[in-house]
Each structure stands twice: as C-alpha cells, then as structure tokens.
Design a protein around this motif. Sequence first.
Motif, short mmCIF file in Angstrom:
data_model
loop_
_atom_site.label_atom_id
_atom_site.label_comp_id
_atom_site.label_asym_id
_atom_site.label_seq_id
_atom_site.Cartn_x
_atom_site.Cartn_y
_atom_site.Cartn_z
N THR B 191 0.82 -1.22 0.00
CA THR B 191 0.00 0.00 0.00
C THR B 191 0.85 1.26 0.00
OG1 THR B 191 -0.06 -0.05 2.38
CG2 THR B 191 -1.86 -1.14 1.26
N GLY B 192 2.14 1.09 -0.27
CA GLY B 192 3.07 2.21 -0.15
C GLY B 192 2.67 3.48 -0.87
N SER B 193 2.04 3.32 -2.04
CA SER B 193 1.75 4.52 -2.83
C SER B 193 0.30 4.97 -2.69
CB SER B 193 2.06 4.21 -4.30
OG SER B 193 1.42 3.01 -4.66
N LEU B 194 -0.43 4.40 -1.75
CA LEU B 194 -1.87 4.68 -1.68
C LEU B 194 -2.23 5.51 -0.45
CD1 LEU B 194 -3.06 1.06 -2.53
CD2 LEU B 194 -2.68 2.95 -4.12
N ASP B 195 -3.36 6.24 -0.55
CA ASP B 195 -3.82 7.00 0.62
C ASP B 195 -4.41 6.04 1.66
OD1 ASP B 195 -6.88 6.85 0.39
OD2 ASP B 195 -6.27 7.45 -1.62
N THR B 196 -4.68 6.58 2.85
CA THR B 196 -5.05 5.73 3.99
C THR B 196 -6.32 4.92 3.74
OG1 THR B 196 -4.14 7.44 5.39
CG2 THR B 196 -5.44 5.77 6.49
N VAL B 197 -7.36 5.58 3.25
CA VAL B 197 -8.63 4.88 3.09
C VAL B 197 -8.49 3.79 2.01
CG1 VAL B 197 -11.05 5.14 2.40
CG2 VAL B 197 -10.01 6.82 3.92
#
Lengths: 193, 259
Positions: B191-197
């Motif tokens: 999930t390194g490049s993704l926002d929290t939600v």
Amino acid sequence: MAVREGLLALLHEGPRYGYQLKTEFEAATGGVWPLNVGQVYTTLDRLERDGLVEVRGVEGETAPSQKTYAITVDGVAALGEWWEAVPSDDPPPRDELMLKVLMAIERGDDHALRVITHQRTVLLTLLQARRKERRAAGDESLAARLVTDALVARAEADLRWLDTCEEHLQRRPASATSAPTTASSTSTRKASR
Amino acid sequence: MTTDHTTPPAAPPAIDGATGTAAVEFFDVVKRFGAGSNEVRALSGVSLRIEPGEFVAIMGPSGCGKSTLLHLAGGMEDATAGRVYVAGRDVADMSITDRAALRRREVGYVFQRLNLLASLTALENVSLPLELEGVAAKQARARARDALAAVGLDHRVDRYPDDFSGGQQQRIAIARAIVGERSVLLADEPTGSLDTVTSDAVIELLAGLPAQFGTAVVLVTHEPRFASWTDRVVFLRDGRIVDDTAHPVGAGTASGGFR
C-alpha cells in the motif's frame, strides 16, 4: 465524561425523549459507549437544573408518561463552547508504558529490548482482537469504523514510540549497552546519550 | 548464491507437533550477502511455519530481513544455509525450471510498485500467468474475470492499467496474484503509494483472501494499522525472529519471562 455534551448535541437536532437519546447516543458512538437509561435521566435532570434543557409537553405518538426534552438557548451556548474547547488535558492513557520502558532501560538494554518487544506484541495482539471483534460484529457503520480507527491510531502512536526507543537503544555505542545496573554504568550510559 | 547445507531431508521435518503441509516453512534459515568484511547477515537462523489460509504480517525495523524472508519464501533467492519449503517442496532441491513453475503456480506477489503491464488490459494482465502455464485463452480469461470479481472489479476489465486509480491497479495486481489457486500470496508493503482509506480497503481485501481461497498471505509492513488486520504478527530484528503473536515470548514463559 462528555455524556452531558453528547446529549446536548443530540437535542440540538430537535426535542427527544430519554430512551431515544440513549439509543441515538450509542449509535453515534459506534457501540463503544453504552449508556444505561438511568444515567441518561440523571444527566437530563442535571441539565434541566442548570437550565440547559427544558421539559416540553408530551408530543403526538409518545406515551403520556414520557417526557420530551428540548435544548434551551443557554444549552445551545454551552454546546457551542464545547465544540470550541480542546479536550481536557488528561494524562495519556499509556503513561505507564513510558515509565515501564524508561525503568527497563535503567536495568540494562537487553532487558529494555525484551520489554519493548513484549509490549509491542501485546499492543498488536489487542489491535488484532479489536479488528476481529469488529469484523465478527459485522458493524460497518461509519461510527464503528471511526472508533476502531481512533483506537488503532492511539495504539500506533505507542507502537511508533516503542520503535523509536528500540532504534535509539540499537544505535547506542557498544560501551553503553548491556551494562549491569550499577551506579557507575548508569552514569556512563547517560553521558553517552 | 551457494547453499552450504548437507544431506537435504526429502520432506520437511515435523516441528512443534504441526501436521499437514505448511504453505511456507523455514528451518534454521541463514541468508548472507557479500563476503569477508562486506558480509551482511540478512537472516540468522529463522524457523517459521506458515499454515495454509493464515494471514501473517512480518514486521521489524529497516534492514531486519523482512524482504529477504519474503524473497526466500517465494523461491526468488536461495538460503545460504537451512531449508525453505514452499507448498511442501524443498526449494533448494528444485531445478531452475521447477522453481520457475513453482513461482508461477504456487506463489503470487504484490509489491509496492505496481508491476502491471501497461500495454495489456486489466483482464489480460490477470489472465497472463495462466496463459503462460498453457491454459487455453478462453478458460484463462474466464478465470481472470472471476479473480477480478473477487477483488471487486467486475466491470471495465477491458481498460488499460492507466485508466484505473492507484487503489484499483493494486486490486488488479492482487487479482493477478491469486488467479490459479496459489498456495501463498507474498505482499511487500503493497500500500506504499496509496492513501489511507484506499490502503485500508486493499488490506481488508487481502484479509479476506485466506478464508475465500485458502491462500496463505504473508504481508511485509511497517504499519501497525495494517498488521492489525492479520491473524499473526512475526517480529524480526537483526535477522532473527524476536517475537510472534502466535507464540509470544512474554512474561511468565520459560523462554522469555521477566523475573
């Protein structure tokens, strides 16, 4: 406890009777803040005494014995102040964690690392249990999700702090580590920080 | 990289009374990089059994050996010493061809960087591993559609990766990693490049895979919020396992008591 203000916030949406306030309060807080109905009426009595709510006449469908409560002008003002006020500065709930780690470091770095590792495992196990519980309950309401997120965020802060402690301990010069707990070794460790 | 172990056992020795074939099993695994004064010990005697259908997080500080463990579990690298079994097979005993087949059939990967092929549609990206295995195109596409549906993408599958958001692209990558009933899915900071939600949604999706497909999921992460979705967290420090929520080294136990 902010139950008073919680009830005022609900009453700001419109008049409600006691049991309705209980169920709406619990729904809004994702089920983590159960109220007994006695507590609701005691709080309402105090709010009435303080002039922040008033009892209105019995409305349409409600049973004759049920009082309907409404927020007063003073109640709206008190609620406004609550939205603005920063939550009271209670001690962090895991102050004990900090004390534990600091004391463990005094006893020696190896012991401290074991304590840090153990505390981290326990915290993560609690988080896992919380997630499982929430998934099992099948409660996908926004309130339930946000409550879980709040608990996770707080535990994360503790876990990050434990990581930081571990990093500092790992980076200390060799002369500063694994020292027995004597007065002289303690002063050596402190001097090397 | 050479392996310096002797007399390989034909089957993994039983430890801790475990029965059945593990998804991944490590026996006293050592991994060194470099030599002499430049030698780095990435793993120093790791023993670990991951069951089919288990969701496990691997956590630890940078350089603790998390990613190395994942590469060994996927047969992408060899152990310097010790044994690694994937789906019951000793990776060191396998030919290059067998190992490539193991990686295609048994192991799925999801990495931080999205490794989708930009010139193929979402559906083609997911069906590719099956087609490489010789599955007929029509059947491969049908199974790819099922995998995409399992990750919540059942429309627009004929679009190209760039037409999807980061979270959706990671879903496509997960679909590609689960298509073909793999034994184990390895996810390295997915999930390194993704926002929290969006990240939460991806982890939640991974969390559902073990029950749905019986796949073991091994997640390398430094985020406690993601680790909290798993069944078990294994902590590494300096190439060693220092704790495991499934077998905690806590107070009051013989190995780790604080008295």
